[in-house]
Motif scaffolding. Structure first.
Motif, short mmCIF file in Angstrom:
data_model
loop_
_atom_site.label_atom_id
_atom_site.label_comp_id
_atom_site.label_asym_id
_atom_site.label_seq_id
_atom_site.Cartn_x
_atom_site.Cartn_y
_atom_site.Cartn_z
N VAL A 115 -0.45 58.75 24.41
CA VAL A 115 -0.09 60.09 24.89
C VAL A 115 0.35 60.96 23.72
CG1 VAL A 115 1.55 61.40 26.29
CG2 VAL A 115 0.54 59.29 27.19
N MET A 116 1.22 60.42 22.87
CA MET A 116 1.76 61.18 21.75
C MET A 116 0.65 61.65 20.82
SD MET A 116 4.96 58.67 20.88
CE MET A 116 6.36 58.46 22.00
N ALA A 117 -0.18 60.71 20.36
CA ALA A 117 -1.25 61.05 19.43
C ALA A 117 -2.29 61.95 20.11
CB ALA A 117 -1.90 59.79 18.89
N GLY A 118 -2.55 61.69 21.39
CA GLY A 118 -3.55 62.49 22.11
C GLY A 118 -3.13 63.95 22.25
N TYR A 119 -1.89 64.20 22.60
CA TYR A 119 -1.42 65.58 22.72
C TYR A 119 -1.36 66.26 21.36
CZ TYR A 119 -0.11 65.21 27.68
OH TYR A 119 -0.14 65.09 29.04
N ALA A 120 -0.98 65.50 20.32
CA ALA A 120 -0.97 66.08 18.97
C ALA A 120 -2.39 66.44 18.53
CB ALA A 120 -0.34 65.11 17.98
N ALA A 121 -3.36 65.59 18.88
CA ALA A 121 -4.76 65.88 18.55
C ALA A 121 -5.24 67.15 19.26
CB ALA A 121 -5.64 64.69 18.91
N GLU A 122 -4.81 67.35 20.49
CA GLU A 122 -5.16 68.57 21.21
C GLU A 122 -4.58 69.79 20.50
OE1 GLU A 122 -4.25 68.63 25.36
OE2 GLU A 122 -5.05 66.61 25.71
N MET A 123 -3.32 69.67 20.04
CA MET A 123 -2.68 70.80 19.37
C MET A 123 -3.40 71.13 18.07
SD MET A 123 1.31 71.43 18.27
CE MET A 123 1.69 72.26 19.83
N ARG A 124 -3.79 70.14 17.30
CA ARG A 124 -4.43 70.43 16.01
C ARG A 124 -5.79 71.07 16.21
NH1 ARG A 124 -5.96 64.36 13.68
NH2 ARG A 124 -7.96 64.15 14.77
N GLU A 125 -6.43 70.84 17.36
CA GLU A 125 -7.69 71.50 17.65
C GLU A 125 -7.47 72.96 18.01
OE1 GLU A 125 -10.65 70.22 17.14
OE2 GLU A 125 -9.68 68.36 16.47
N GLN A 126 -6.30 73.27 18.55
CA GLN A 126 -6.01 74.65 18.95
C GLN A 126 -5.66 75.54 17.76
OE1 GLN A 126 -2.80 74.04 21.70
NE2 GLN A 126 -4.09 73.05 23.25
N TRP A 127 -5.10 74.96 16.71
CA TRP A 127 -4.74 75.74 15.53
C TRP A 127 -5.98 76.26 14.84
CZ3 TRP A 127 -0.51 72.13 12.96
CH2 TRP A 127 0.65 72.15 13.75
N GLN A 128 -5.86 77.43 14.23
CA GLN A 128 -6.97 78.07 13.54
C GLN A 128 -6.60 78.30 12.07
OE1 GLN A 128 -9.97 78.67 15.02
NE2 GLN A 128 -9.07 77.66 16.82
#
Length: 444
Positions: A115-128
Motif C-alpha cells: 500500500v505504502m509503495a503503491g500510493y507513493a508510486a501514484e504520487m510520483r506519476e502525478q508530479w510534473q
C-alpha cells in the motif's frame, strides 16, 4: 547531601512563559546549555524539571515509569483523543497495549508495504517536471491516504480535505492545552472551540459508522481496524474492546500515523535539497538496489543509506520534540528530590543536538548512523519514539513507511527548495515547518 532545587532561569511570570511560547526550542536548548542536565523551569504556579542526560532519561522512561503518569497536556487531550494508548494509564494502558500490539507484528505490517509503495508510486506519476508545490502538504496528503487504507481499508482521496481539516483543528488545539489556563479557555464561546467540537463530531461520525459496519461484517479486512475489533485480552479477562475504545485507539493511531511521518519526510526532503553530495550518494543506492522497480518490504533492509538519512533527519527534526510526565510520588534525580506532582520534561530536540553525543550537532551527517558510530553513543541519547513500556507502538511501521516513500519518490524525482522560500520550525504538538516547504520537482 540531598538538595531541593536545581538551577534554572529566574522564574518571572509571565515573562518566562512568554519566552517559552515565543521560541520553545531555543528556550529549552539555552536552558540546558546554561544550567546543565537538570533544570528547574517555573511558569507561575506550574513547575517543570527539564532532564537532559541519557541516564536520567532512561530512569524516567524505564526505571521509574511506574511512579510516573502522562503529562498534564496529554491528560487534557483525553477530551480530544479519548482513552487510547497515548493517554491511558496503569492497568488500562497495559491492557490496551496487549490488545493493539498484534496489529503491529512484523508479518502484519509487511502487508502494508505494498500500500505504502503503491500510493507513493501514484504520487510520483502525478508530479510534473518543474512543478512547484509545498512538499509538506504533499506528504500530509500521502500519509493520510496510507493511514486511512492501512487503518480502515478505505481510500479517503475524496474526503481527504475534510478529514485533513478536522485533524488540523484537533492538532492546533494542543497549542491551547499547554497554557496554564487551558480549561478556562476551552469553555469560552470562541470560534476555535466550536471548530474543534465540530471536528470531533465529524471524525466520530466517520469512525463509528465504519466500526458498526465492520461489527456486522465480521471479516478480517487485513487492516489495523480488523485487528482492533478481533483482539481479545487472553492475558486478562478474555474480552475485547467496545466501540468507544476502538474509536479512541483508532483516532490516536490516525493522528499519530499521519502527522508525524509527514513531518519527518518533509524535513528529509528539505535536508537532501541542501546537501547535494549526500543526495547523489542516495540516488546511487536507489538505482543499485531497486534497478528501477517499485520497492517492496524485502528491499527495506538493503536500503541502508536511506535509513541513515531518515535517522539523521529525525535526529535533527524529531516530530515529537517534547515528552512529559507527572510524578505520582516523591521523585529523585541525582542529589535532587522532588515532591509528588512535579512535572518532568524531556526534549528529544535538545538531547539530539547535544554536542556531547553529536559533535557538530546542527550539521546533517547520515554517517552518524553507521554501526560503529551508534555503538559509541549512549542508547538514550536518541529518543524520537520515546522509550520503555510506552515507546511508540508504531515505530517499525514508521521506519518502513518512511524508507519506502522516500525510495519510491526519489527514484523518479529530486526536489529543490524554491529560492528564498522561508524555512522555519513550528513546534506545536509535533515539529512542523511553519511556512510549509515549497520545492521544485526535477526529473532524474
Amino acid at each position: 547531601m540531598l538538595q531541593q532545587q536545581p538551577p534554572g532561569p529566574t522564574p518571572r511570570f509571565p515573562n518566562l512563559l512568554m519566552r517559552f511560547r515565543r521560541n520553545p526550542l531555543l528556550f529549552l536548548t539555552q536552558a540546558a546549555r546554561e544550567y546543565g542536565d537538570v533544570v528547574r523551569l517555573k511558569f507561575g504556579p506550574r513547575e517543570l524539571i527539564l532532564l537532559n542526560h541519557p541516564d536520567d532519561i532512561q530512569a524516567m522512561f524505564v526505571t521509574n515509569q511506574k511512579i510516573l503518569a502522562k503529562s498534564v497536556v496529554l491528560q487534557r487531550s483525553k477530551r480530544l483523543l479519548g482513552n487510547g494508548l497515548l493517554t491511558s494509564e496503569g492497568e488500562q494502558h497495559m491492557r490496551q497495549r496487549r490488545l493493539v500490539q498484534p496489529a503491529f507484528h512484523r508479518k502484519r505490517i509487511a502487508g502494508y508495504a505494498e500500500v505504502m509503495a503503491g500510493y507513493a508510486a501514484e504520487m510520483r506519476e502525478q508530479w510534473q517536471p518543474n512543478q512547484v508545490f509545498d512538499v509538506h502538504a504533499e506528504m500530509m496528503r500521502l500519509t493520510l491516504r496510507i493511514v486511512a487504507k492501512t487503518l480502515f481499508d478505505a481510500d479517503v482521496e475524496r474526503d481527504a480535505q475534510a478529514v485533513g481539516e478536522a485533524l488540523e483543528h484537533l492538532l492546533n488545539r494542543f497549542n491551547v492545552m499547554i497554557l496554564p489556563f487551558a480549561e478556562l479557555i476551552e469553555r469560552l464561546p470562541l470560534a476555535s472551540n466550536r471548530r474543534v467540537q465540530a471536528s470531533i463530531h465529524y471524525l466520530d461520525q466517520l469512525m463509528f459508522r465504519v466500526i458498526e459496519e465492520r461489527r456486522r461484517d465480521q471479516r478480517d479486512h487485513g487492516d489495523l481496524l480488523s485487528m482492533l475489533l478481533l483482539a481479545q485480552d487472553t492475558e486478562g479477562d478474555g474480552t475485547g474492546m467496545d466501540n468507544q475504545q476502538v474509536r479512541d485507539e483508532a483516532i490516536t493511531l490516525f493522528l499519530a500515523g499521519h502527522e508525524t511521518t509527514a513531518n519527518a519526510l518533509s524535513w528529509t526532503w528539505y535536508l537532501l535539497s541542501q546537501h547535494p553530495a549526500i543526495a547523489e550518494r542516495w540516488y546511487r543506492e536507489l538505482d543499485e538496489v531497486l534497478a528501477g522497480r517499485v520497492p517492496t518490504m524485502d528491499d527495506v533492509q538493503n536500503l541502508s543509506y536511506t535509513r541513515m538519512i531518515l535517522a539523521e533527519s529525525i535526529r535533527m527534526y524529531p516530530p515529537a520534540w517534547i515528552i512529559g510526565r507527572e510524578a505520582l510520588a516523591e521523585y529523585q534525580v541525582g542529589d535532587y528530590v522532588f515532591p509528588a506532582g512535579i512535572g518532568l520534561t524531556v526534549s528529544p530536540f535538545v538531547v539530539h543536538h547535544d554536542e556531547r553525543w553529536y559533535p557538530n550537532a546542527y550539521q546533517f551527517n547520515p554517517e552518524r548512523w553507521t554501526a560503529e558510530q551508534i555503538a559509541q553513543r549512549p542508547k538514550w541519547s536518541y529518543i524520537p519514539f520515546g522509550g520503555g513500556s510506552r515507546i511508540c507502538i508504531g515505530e517499525q511501521f514508521a521506519w518502513m513507511e518512511g524508507i519506502l516513500l522516500l525510495a519510491t519518490l526519489g527514484q523518479r524525482w529530486r526536489l529543490k527548495l524554491v529560492p528564498e522560500h522561508p524555512v522555519a520550525l513550528q513546534p506545536v504538538i509535533t515539529l512542523r515547518p511553519r511556512h510549509g516547504i515549497k520545492m521544485v520537482a526535477v526529473a532524474r
